[in-house]
Design an enzyme around this catalytic site. Structure first.
Site, PDB file in Angstrom:
ATOM      1  N   GLN A 133       0.827  -1.194   0.000  1.00  0.00           N
ATOM      2  CA  GLN A 133       0.000   0.000   0.000  1.00  0.00           C
ATOM      3  C   GLN A 133       0.867   1.252   0.000  1.00  0.00           C
ATOM      4  OE1 GLN A 133      -3.012  -0.022   3.024  1.00  0.00           O
ATOM      5  NE2 GLN A 133      -3.716   2.042   2.591  1.00  0.00           N
TER       6      GLN A 133
ATOM      7  N   LEU B 264       1.143  -5.816   2.156  1.00  0.00           N
ATOM      8  CA  LEU B 264       0.100  -6.331   1.265  1.00  0.00           C
ATOM      9  C   LEU B 264       0.697  -7.211   0.181  1.00  0.00           C
ATOM     10  CD1 LEU B 264      -2.608  -6.285  -0.441  1.00  0.00           C
ATOM     11  CD2 LEU B 264      -1.685  -4.185  -1.449  1.00  0.00           C
TER      12      LEU B 264
ATOM     13  N   HIS C 176       0.680  -2.488  11.383  1.00  0.00           N
ATOM     14  CA  HIS C 176       1.762  -3.345  11.882  1.00  0.00           C
ATOM     15  C   HIS C 176       2.103  -3.075  13.346  1.00  0.00           C
ATOM     16  CE1 HIS C 176       2.187  -5.072   7.952  1.00  0.00           C
ATOM     17  NE2 HIS C 176       2.265  -3.862   7.433  1.00  0.00           N
TER      18      HIS C 176
ATOM     19  N   ARG D 195      -8.959  -8.007   4.220  1.00  0.00           N
ATOM     20  CA  ARG D 195      -7.852  -7.409   4.972  1.00  0.00           C
ATOM     21  C   ARG D 195      -7.959  -5.885   4.999  1.00  0.00           C
ATOM     22  NH1 ARG D 195      -2.409  -5.566   3.835  1.00  0.00           N
ATOM     23  NH2 ARG D 195      -0.875  -6.317   5.366  1.00  0.00           N
TER      24      ARG D 195
ATOM     25  N   GLN E  25       0.536 -10.845  10.593  1.00  0.00           N
ATOM     26  CA  GLN E  25       1.327  -9.874   9.840  1.00  0.00           C
ATOM     27  C   GLN E  25       0.869  -8.441  10.082  1.00  0.00           C
ATOM     28  OE1 GLN E  25       0.452  -8.433   6.143  1.00  0.00           O
ATOM     29  NE2 GLN E  25       2.211  -9.312   5.069  1.00  0.00           N
TER      30      GLN E  25
END
Length: 404
Positions: free
Chosen positions: A108, A194, A306, A218, A355
């Site tokens: 992204q 991604l 994250h 997601r 992740q």
């Protein structure tokens, strides 16, 4: 293996019985748990889908990691049942991989108005956009080519848009002279955040359609998680990782638990992204110059990706991944979570679910590939972020961009 499992249990217990523990510590605990689970699984066996390997195994030397190479060079125990064509394997099938040609896929932030236009000249690439429309429920090519930019930049749109465009770039590569040979020569792949889903789809771990469904969910789950708390990301330029960590420590001394910050993306030397609560990010921006950073740039993302700010997205991802058919990849796919390839579908599910809350170890991934002797590589999809990173880490590296 029992000792490893006991250790995993004790770490989980620590996490469960310490509700006041900071987001940073929880993230470290969970990342450690995933890595220990990976170690534990490496001594266990599992039953895989019959379509573990591609139907057409390349016959030219090393390309494609053919079955014969797996059987002769893998250190793990491998058993094949001819009648059922089932293969059982541990998680370290790719432990001794030797990269010579890599495909990299962007994450992204790589999106741009106009991407996908070139792909319409290649029937197989254009077909991917048509398939995507049925899954997404809207015309993804229209958004890619016309925008508006604010819409394309949104998490729920940009993630599937980049996934589709990147795999369309693979088909554009396939259509050019010598392209099929290049694709067959690729023996390792990975993607930035991604892009890991794109890499797994390219490697045959799941279908284009199933991967797109996962990416769609997601993006939605991450956006919803971002909406539940005020968080942000900032790129710190000009410092090594140790100094960025010191900057984070200094910021964390000034904010409450809900605004703690941490390094979320280890991109490359001198470029690290920090995620956390808005107040913590504001302190990072204010203190960056005093730590000799060249600049601190706020990123146009929905929230603190994250980190454990994304924790609400995990359960939705776990459910979707459990319902998705995942096979052993035909070539190594390097994980963002631990910079290692995984072959066991159950471990791939665990890694992908975690992740979104784990720091991206991209710098370590690239360094490992270069140290292992990676030769030619390609960045497939919009933008040239990955090529820039690799060139910064090794000026002599050979990488070509293939856009769509």
């Amino acid at each position: 293996m029992r000792a490893i499992n006991d250790h995993v249990f004790s770490i989980r217990s620590l996490s469960c019985h310490s509700p006041r523990r900071s987001r940073f510590t929880l993230n470290l605990i969970r990342t450690t748990t995933v890595r220990l689970e990976s170690l534990a699984m490496s001594s266990a066996s599992c039953t895989l889908s019959p379509r573990v390997f591609p139907q057409k195994i390349p016959s030219r030397g090393a390309p494609g990691f053919p079955l014969q190479k797996f059987l002769s060079k893998s250190r793990v125990s491998v058993s094949i049942s001819v009648g059922s064509q089932q293969l059982s394997t541990a998680d370290d099938l790719f432990k001794d991989y030797k990269p010579s040609c890599a495909f990299f896929f962007p994450g992204q932030g790589a999106q741009n108005i106009g991407m996908g236009v070139e792909a319409q000249g290649v029937p197989a690439a254009a077909e991917l956009f048509k398939k995507a429309n049925d899954i997404l429920g809207f015309d993804i090519l229209d958004v890619c080519t016309k925008g508006p930019k604010e819409k394309l930049d949104s998490t729920v749109i940009s993630q599937p848009a980049i996934y589709v465009t990147s795999l369309a770039a693979v088909e554009m590569m396939r259509a050019r002279e010598g392209g099929e040979d290049i694709i067959n020569s690729v023996d390792v792949t990975c993607g930035l955040s991604l892009g890991e889903y794109t890499a797994l789809a390219f490697a045959g771990a799941f279908s284009f359609e199933d991967g797109l469904k996962l990416v769609k969910l997601r993006g939605e789950a991450m956006q919803n998680a971002a909406d539940t708390a005020k968080s942000a990301m900032v790129s710190v330029i000009g410092l090594d990782s140790e100094k960025v960590q010191l900057l984070c420590d200094a910021a964390n001394e000034e904010v409450d638990e809900n605004n703690k910050v941490q390094i979320a993306n280890y991109l490359c030397p001198g470029n690290y992204a920090v995620s956390g609560g808005v107040n913590g990010i504001e302190v990072i921006e204010r203190k960056a110059k005093s730590f000799k950073a060249r600049m601190a740039v706020r990123l146009a993302v929905a929230g603190a990706f994250h980190t454990n700010f994304m924790e609400p997205a995990v359960s939705r991802l776990e459910a979707a991944l459990a319902a998705t058919a995942i096979r052993t990849p035909r070539i190594p796919v390097i994980s963002n979570v631990d910079a290692q390839p995984h072959s066991n579908p159950s471990m791939i599910r665990k890694i992908l679910a975690r992740q979104v809350t784990s720091p991206v170890l991209w710098e370590l991934t690239v360094k490992t590939l270069l140290d292992k002797g990676l030769g030619k590589s390609y960045e497939l999809g919009p933008g040239k972020v990955i090529a820039g990173i690799i060139k910064r880490m090794d000026k002599a590296a050979v990488i070509e961009n293939v856009s769509a």
